[in-house]
Motif scaffolding. Structure first.
Motif, PDB file in Angstrom:
ATOM      1  N   TYR A  74       1.525  -5.613  -0.893  1.00  0.00           N
ATOM      2  CA  TYR A  74       0.403  -5.094  -1.663  1.00  0.00           C
ATOM      3  C   TYR A  74       0.237  -3.606  -1.386  1.00  0.00           C
ATOM      4  CZ  TYR A  74      -1.370  -5.952   3.035  1.00  0.00           C
ATOM      5  OH  TYR A  74      -1.498  -5.982   4.397  1.00  0.00           O
ATOM      6  N   TRP A  75      -0.495  -2.953  -2.242  1.00  0.00           N
ATOM      7  CA  TRP A  75      -0.818  -1.547  -2.008  1.00  0.00           C
ATOM      8  C   TRP A  75      -1.785  -1.458  -0.826  1.00  0.00           C
ATOM      9  CZ3 TRP A  75      -5.364   1.318  -4.266  1.00  0.00           C
ATOM     10  CH2 TRP A  75      -5.343   2.664  -3.863  1.00  0.00           C
ATOM     11  N   VAL A  76      -1.540  -0.473   0.010  1.00  0.00           N
ATOM     12  CA  VAL A  76      -2.186  -0.383   1.331  1.00  0.00           C
ATOM     13  C   VAL A  76      -3.712  -0.455   1.320  1.00  0.00           C
ATOM     14  CG1 VAL A  76      -0.271   0.926   2.306  1.00  0.00           C
ATOM     15  CG2 VAL A  76      -2.144   2.173   1.252  1.00  0.00           C
ATOM     16  N   SER A  77      -4.335   0.004   0.252  1.00  0.00           N
ATOM     17  CA  SER A  77      -5.799   0.111   0.282  1.00  0.00           C
ATOM     18  C   SER A  77      -6.535  -1.161  -0.137  1.00  0.00           C
ATOM     19  CB  SER A  77      -6.265   1.284  -0.589  1.00  0.00           C
ATOM     20  OG  SER A  77      -5.862   2.501   0.017  1.00  0.00           O
ATOM     21  N   PRO A  84      -2.294   4.747   5.094  1.00  0.00           N
ATOM     22  CA  PRO A  84      -0.974   5.087   5.634  1.00  0.00           C
ATOM     23  C   PRO A  84      -0.109   5.904   4.670  1.00  0.00           C
ATOM     24  CG  PRO A  84      -1.419   2.739   5.857  1.00  0.00           C
ATOM     25  CD  PRO A  84      -2.505   3.308   5.008  1.00  0.00           C
ATOM     26  N   THR A  85      -0.291   5.706   3.358  1.00  0.00           N
ATOM     27  CA  THR A  85       0.505   6.489   2.404  1.00  0.00           C
ATOM     28  C   THR A  85       0.084   7.956   2.465  1.00  0.00           C
ATOM     29  OG1 THR A  85      -1.102   5.759   0.753  1.00  0.00           O
ATOM     30  CG2 THR A  85       1.046   4.684   0.731  1.00  0.00           C
ATOM     31  N   LEU A  86      -1.224   8.157   2.468  1.00  0.00           N
ATOM     32  CA  LEU A  86      -1.730   9.534   2.508  1.00  0.00           C
ATOM     33  C   LEU A  86      -1.468  10.158   3.877  1.00  0.00           C
ATOM     34  CD1 LEU A  86      -5.115   9.164   0.566  1.00  0.00           C
ATOM     35  CD2 LEU A  86      -2.866   9.764  -0.314  1.00  0.00           C
ATOM     36  N   ALA A  87      -1.591   9.345   4.936  1.00  0.00           N
ATOM     37  CA  ALA A  87      -1.382   9.873   6.291  1.00  0.00           C
ATOM     38  C   ALA A  87       0.068  10.298   6.482  1.00  0.00           C
ATOM     39  CB  ALA A  87      -1.771   8.821   7.326  1.00  0.00           C
ATOM     40  N   VAL A  90      -2.108   0.524 -13.224  1.00  0.00           N
ATOM     41  CA  VAL A  90      -1.922   1.973 -13.205  1.00  0.00           C
ATOM     42  C   VAL A  90      -0.462   2.401 -13.427  1.00  0.00           C
ATOM     43  CG1 VAL A  90      -1.631   2.365 -10.713  1.00  0.00           C
ATOM     44  CG2 VAL A  90      -2.943   4.013 -12.101  1.00  0.00           C
ATOM     45  N   TYR A  91       0.499   1.485 -13.176  1.00  0.00           N
ATOM     46  CA  TYR A  91       1.928   1.828 -13.374  1.00  0.00           C
ATOM     47  C   TYR A  91       2.473   1.294 -14.696  1.00  0.00           C
ATOM     48  CZ  TYR A  91       1.691   3.155  -8.483  1.00  0.00           C
ATOM     49  OH  TYR A  91       1.350   3.767  -7.300  1.00  0.00           O
ATOM     50  N   GLU A  92       1.599   0.932 -15.630  1.00  0.00           N
ATOM     51  CA  GLU A  92       2.042   0.228 -16.848  1.00  0.00           C
ATOM     52  C   GLU A  92       3.126   0.951 -17.644  1.00  0.00           C
ATOM     53  OE1 GLU A  92      -0.407   0.062 -20.373  1.00  0.00           O
ATOM     54  OE2 GLU A  92      -1.596   1.739 -19.719  1.00  0.00           O
ATOM     55  N   ALA A 105      -8.245   5.750 -10.086  1.00  0.00           N
ATOM     56  CA  ALA A 105      -8.233   4.283 -10.203  1.00  0.00           C
ATOM     57  C   ALA A 105      -8.684   3.637  -8.889  1.00  0.00           C
ATOM     58  CB  ALA A 105      -6.832   3.812 -10.580  1.00  0.00           C
ATOM     59  N   LYS A 106      -8.392   4.302  -7.787  1.00  0.00           N
ATOM     60  CA  LYS A 106      -8.785   3.801  -6.464  1.00  0.00           C
ATOM     61  C   LYS A 106     -10.313   3.625  -6.400  1.00  0.00           C
ATOM     62  CE  LYS A 106      -6.784   5.215  -2.164  1.00  0.00           C
ATOM     63  NZ  LYS A 106      -6.190   6.354  -1.465  1.00  0.00           N
ATOM     64  N   HIS A 107     -11.013   4.608  -6.903  1.00  0.00           N
ATOM     65  CA  HIS A 107     -12.472   4.558  -6.922  1.00  0.00           C
ATOM     66  C   HIS A 107     -12.968   3.460  -7.862  1.00  0.00           C
ATOM     67  CE1 HIS A 107     -16.470   6.813  -7.866  1.00  0.00           C
ATOM     68  NE2 HIS A 107     -16.643   5.940  -6.908  1.00  0.00           N
ATOM     69  N   ASN A 128       4.171  -3.504  -9.748  1.00  0.00           N
ATOM     70  CA  ASN A 128       3.631  -3.540  -8.391  1.00  0.00           C
ATOM     71  C   ASN A 128       4.057  -2.333  -7.548  1.00  0.00           C
ATOM     72  OD1 ASN A 128       4.377  -4.462  -5.363  1.00  0.00           O
ATOM     73  ND2 ASN A 128       2.568  -5.573  -6.025  1.00  0.00           N
ATOM     74  N   ASN A 129       3.104  -1.878  -6.785  1.00  0.00           N
ATOM     75  CA  ASN A 129       3.346  -0.936  -5.698  1.00  0.00           C
ATOM     76  C   ASN A 129       3.225  -1.759  -4.427  1.00  0.00           C
ATOM     77  OD1 ASN A 129       3.210   1.042  -3.741  1.00  0.00           O
ATOM     78  ND2 ASN A 129       1.307   1.976  -4.448  1.00  0.00           N
ATOM     79  N   PRO A 130       4.245  -1.921  -3.608  1.00  0.00           N
ATOM     80  CA  PRO A 130       5.470  -1.141  -3.486  1.00  0.00           C
ATOM     81  C   PRO A 130       6.744  -1.753  -4.058  1.00  0.00           C
ATOM     82  CG  PRO A 130       5.190  -2.466  -1.531  1.00  0.00           C
ATOM     83  CD  PRO A 130       4.056  -2.826  -2.457  1.00  0.00           C
ATOM     84  N   PHE A 178       7.504   3.603  -9.305  1.00  0.00           N
ATOM     85  CA  PHE A 178       8.541   4.552  -8.833  1.00  0.00           C
ATOM     86  C   PHE A 178       8.771   4.453  -7.342  1.00  0.00           C
ATOM     87  CE2 PHE A 178       5.021   7.683 -10.273  1.00  0.00           C
ATOM     88  CZ  PHE A 178       4.241   7.421  -9.151  1.00  0.00           C
ATOM     89  N   TYR A 179       8.910   3.178  -6.901  1.00  0.00           N
ATOM     90  CA  TYR A 179       9.143   2.928  -5.481  1.00  0.00           C
ATOM     91  C   TYR A 179      10.360   2.027  -5.292  1.00  0.00           C
ATOM     92  CZ  TYR A 179       4.209   4.259  -5.492  1.00  0.00           C
ATOM     93  OH  TYR A 179       3.025   4.916  -5.694  1.00  0.00           O
ATOM     94  N   ILE A 180      10.987   2.194  -4.124  1.00  0.00           N
ATOM     95  CA  ILE A 180      12.027   1.252  -3.705  1.00  0.00           C
ATOM     96  C   ILE A 180      11.520   0.636  -2.410  1.00  0.00           C
ATOM     97  CG2 ILE A 180      14.410   0.985  -2.910  1.00  0.00           C
ATOM     98  CD1 ILE A 180      14.595   2.132  -5.632  1.00  0.00           C
ATOM     99  N   PHE A 222       9.657  11.022   1.074  1.00  0.00           N
ATOM    100  CA  PHE A 222       9.679   9.938   0.089  1.00  0.00           C
ATOM    101  C   PHE A 222       8.418   9.084   0.282  1.00  0.00           C
ATOM    102  CE2 PHE A 222      14.024  11.192   0.834  1.00  0.00           C
ATOM    103  CZ  PHE A 222      14.573  11.221  -0.431  1.00  0.00           C
ATOM    104  N   THR A 223       7.339   9.756   0.666  1.00  0.00           N
ATOM    105  CA  THR A 223       6.142   9.018   1.065  1.00  0.00           C
ATOM    106  C   THR A 223       5.235   8.663  -0.106  1.00  0.00           C
ATOM    107  OG1 THR A 223       5.048  11.100   1.583  1.00  0.00           O
ATOM    108  CG2 THR A 223       6.109   9.930   3.412  1.00  0.00           C
ATOM    109  N   VAL A 224       4.462   9.634  -0.561  1.00  0.00           N
ATOM    110  CA  VAL A 224       3.374   9.295  -1.457  1.00  0.00           C
ATOM    111  C   VAL A 224       3.855   9.111  -2.903  1.00  0.00           C
ATOM    112  CG1 VAL A 224       2.660  11.635  -2.104  1.00  0.00           C
ATOM    113  CG2 VAL A 224       0.922   9.874  -1.815  1.00  0.00           C
ATOM    114  N   GLY A 225       3.174   8.225  -3.612  1.00  0.00           N
ATOM    115  CA  GLY A 225       3.518   7.992  -5.006  1.00  0.00           C
ATOM    116  C   GLY A 225       2.836   9.000  -5.894  1.00  0.00           C
TER     117      GLY A 225
HETATM  118  N1  GLU Z   1      -0.977   5.049  -4.667  1.00  0.00           N
HETATM  119  C1  GLU Z   1      -0.101   6.068  -4.197  1.00  0.00           C
HETATM  120  C2  GLU Z   1       0.820   5.530  -3.126  1.00  0.00           C
HETATM  121  O1  GLU Z   1       0.853   4.366  -2.865  1.00  0.00           O
HETATM  122  C3  GLU Z   1      -0.858   7.279  -3.801  1.00  0.00           C
HETATM  123  C4  GLU Z   1      -1.442   7.337  -2.431  1.00  0.00           C
HETATM  124  C5  GLU Z   1      -2.483   6.308  -2.200  1.00  0.00           C
HETATM  125  O2  GLU Z   1      -3.588   6.478  -2.716  1.00  0.00           O
HETATM  126  O3  GLU Z   1      -2.147   5.329  -1.541  1.00  0.00           O
HETATM  127  O4  GLU Z   1       1.562   6.285  -2.560  1.00  0.00           O
END
Ligand code: GLU
Length: 397
Positions: A123-126, A14-17, A204-206, A99-101, A173-175, A322-324, A35-38
Motif C-alpha cells: 500500500y501507499w505509505v500514508s 518514508p517517501t518524502l523522507a 490518482v494514477y488513472e 489528493a493526500k489531503h 497501485n502505488n507501489p 510510475f513505480y517498479i 529513484f525515491t519520490v513519485g
Molecule cells: N505519492 C508519492 C510517492 O509515493 C509522493 C510522495 C508521497 O506523498 O508519498 O512517492
C-alpha cells in the motif's frame, strides 16, 4: 513536552523522507541518483503555468470558497463525466491541498475510534498512518505477486469484521503498478456493498497505463457502489503539478459536505492560484499528458529490463503508475562490502551509501521483501543508476 499519543507513534512519510535525504546529500556535492519520490520530472505544461500567472496578475489571490471555486468544481464534474462516466454535482466535490489531503478529510469525516479500515498490501505509505491519526485501526491484507498484487474476494471476505468501516482501493497501485480490471472490481464491490463498507477509491494514477491496460473508476460500477464510494483524484501526477497541491474528492453529498466543513476549519480553501491552473489542466489540451505518458512508457521498458538484469533483483512489468516494486529478498543474509543485508531498509541504506542510488524500502509499503524505484526521473539518470547498481551489486557475497 509530552506529545499526544497520536503523535508519538508517527514518523515522517518514508517517501518524502528518503527524497529529502537524497536532496540533502546532493546539496553536499554527492552525485545521488534518486529513484525515491513519485514526482514527474517534467515542467508543468506551459498553458497550465500561464493560467496560474494570469491568476496572480488578475489579483486572484484572496480566499475562495473553502471547498474550491465553482469553476474548478464544475471542471472536475465535466472531467469525471467525460473520462470516468460519473455523474457528480459540484456540491458533491471538495477541492483540497492535494489528493493526500482529500483522503485525510475523508477519514476525518468517516472514522470513529476503533473503526477498522482494510488496506490491501503493498500500500501507499500514508494510508496506514492516516487511519491511525484518525483513531482507526488499519487492517492490512497482504496480496500476492502471483495474483498481480491484487486483493482477491476470498481474502477480502476473511478481513471483514463488524467493525469494518472502509477500504482503500488504489488502482493503478502505488507501489506495485497493479491495475484492477472491471470484473475484478465488480467481484470486490459486490462484497463491499453487501456489508455497507465505504470505498476510498484512490485513482490518482488513472492516466498512467501501459500495454493497453484499461482503467475503471470504482464509482462507475453502479449506483449502489457509487453511494458507498469516495473518489479521490488530483492533478499532481497527470499534469506534473506536484507542488501546486490540488487534489479533490467526489462523494455522496452528506460525506462531501462533512469533508468541506472539516476542511473549512482546518485549512480553508486550497491555493487560489493553483485552483485556476487546475481548471486549465482539466479543461485545456490533453496532448502534454500523452507525451509524458509516452516517455514514462519508454522508461518503464528500460527499468524493467535493467532491474531484472541485476543480481538478486526481480520485478514484474507494472501495468500502471510510475513505480517498479522489485523483489530483493534473495539478497537477504548476504553481505556487501562487509555489511550484512538484513532486509529492505538495510539494503536501501547500503545502496544509498555505496552506490549513491536512492530507493524506498518495501517495508514502508507493507512488504519488506521489496524496494521501490520511481521512474519519474530522466532516462539519463536511469541509465547511470542501473550501471552503478550493477557495479556495486557485483560485490555481493
Ligand atoms: N505519492 C508519492 C510517492 O509515493 C509522493 C510522495 C508521497 O506523498 O508519498 O512517492
Amino acid at each position: 513536552m509530552k506529545l499526544a499519543r497520536r503523535a508519538q507513534g508517527i514518523g515522517a512519510s518514508p517517501t518524502l523522507a528518503m527524497n529529502a535525504r537524497a536532496k540533502e546529500m546532493k546539496k553536499q556535492g554527492i552525485d545521488i541518483l534518486s529513484f525515491t519520490v513519485g514526482e514527474p520530472d517534467f515542467d508543468t505544461p506551459e498553458h497550465i503555468a500561464e493560467a496560474g500567472i494570469t491568476a496572480i496578475r488578475e489579483g486572484f489571490t484572496r480566499y475562495t470558497p473553502a471547498a474550491g471555486i465553482p469553476e474548478l468544481k464544475e471542471a472536475i464534474c465535466v472531467k469525471l463525466k467525460r473520462e470516468n462516466g460519473l455523474d457528480y454535482d459540484p456540491a458533491d466535490v471538495v477541492v483540497s491541498n492535494g489528493a493526500k489531503h482529500a483522503i485525510y478529510n475523508a477519514l476525518q469525516a468517516l472514522i470513529d475510534e476503533g473503526d477498522e479500515v482494510i488496506i490491501p498490501a503493498p500500500y501507499w505509505v500514508s494510508y496506514t498512518e492516516m487511519v491511525k491519526l484518525n483513531g482507526g485501526v488499519p487492517v492490512v491484507v497482504p496480496t500476492r505477486a502471483e495474483d498481480g498484487f491484487k486483493l482477491t474476494p476470498s481474502s477480502l471476505k476473511a478481513a471483514i469484521t463488524p467493525r469494518t468501516k472502509a477500504i482503500f482501493i488504489n488502482s493503478p497501485n502505488n507501489p506495485t503498478g497493479a491495475v484492477y480490471s472491471r470484473a475484478e472490481l465488480e467481484a470486490l464491490a459486490e462484497i463491499l456493498v453487501a456489508h455497507g463498507i465505504v470505498i476510498i477509491a484512490d485513482e490518482v494514477y488513472e492516466k498512467l497505463l501501459y500495454d493497453g491496460a484499461t482503467f475503471t473508476s470504482v464509482a462507475a460500477l453502479g449506483p449502489e457502489v457509487k453511494d458507498l464510494t469516495v473518489t479521490i483524484n488530483g492533478v499532481s501526477k497527470t499534469y506534473a503539478m506536484t507542488g501546486w497541491r490540488i487534489g479533490y474528492a467526489a462523494a455522496p453529498r452528506e460525506l462531501a459536505q462533512a469533508m468541506a466543513n472539516i476542511q473549512s476549519h482546518a485549512t480553508s480553501n486550497p491555493n487560489s492560484i493553483a485552483q485556476k491552473a487546475a481548471v486549465a489542466a482539466l479543461m485545456g489540451p490533453q496532448e502534454p499528458v500523452r507525451r509524458m505518458l509516452d516517455e514514462f512508457a519508454r522508461r518503464r521498458e528500460r527499468m524493467v529490463a535493467g532491474i531484472n538484469a541485476l543480481p538478486g533483483f526481480k520485478c514484474r512489468k507494472p501495468e500502471g503508475a510510475f513505480y517498479i516494486f522489485a523483489d530483493v529478498s534473495e539478497l537477504f543474509g548476504r553481505t556487501l562490502r562487509g555489511q550484512k543485508i538484513t532486509g529492505s531498509v538495510s539494503l536501501a541504506e547500503l545502496l544509498l551509501v555505496e552506490a549513491h542510488v536512492a530507493v524506498v524500502p518495501g517495508a514502508a509499503f507493507g512488504d519488506d521483501r521489496y524496494v521501490r524505484f520511481s521512474y519519474a526521473t530522466s532516462m539519463a539518470s536511469i541509465e547511470k543508476g542501473l550501471v552503478r547498481l550493477k557495479e556495486v551489486l557485483a560485490e555481493v557475497r
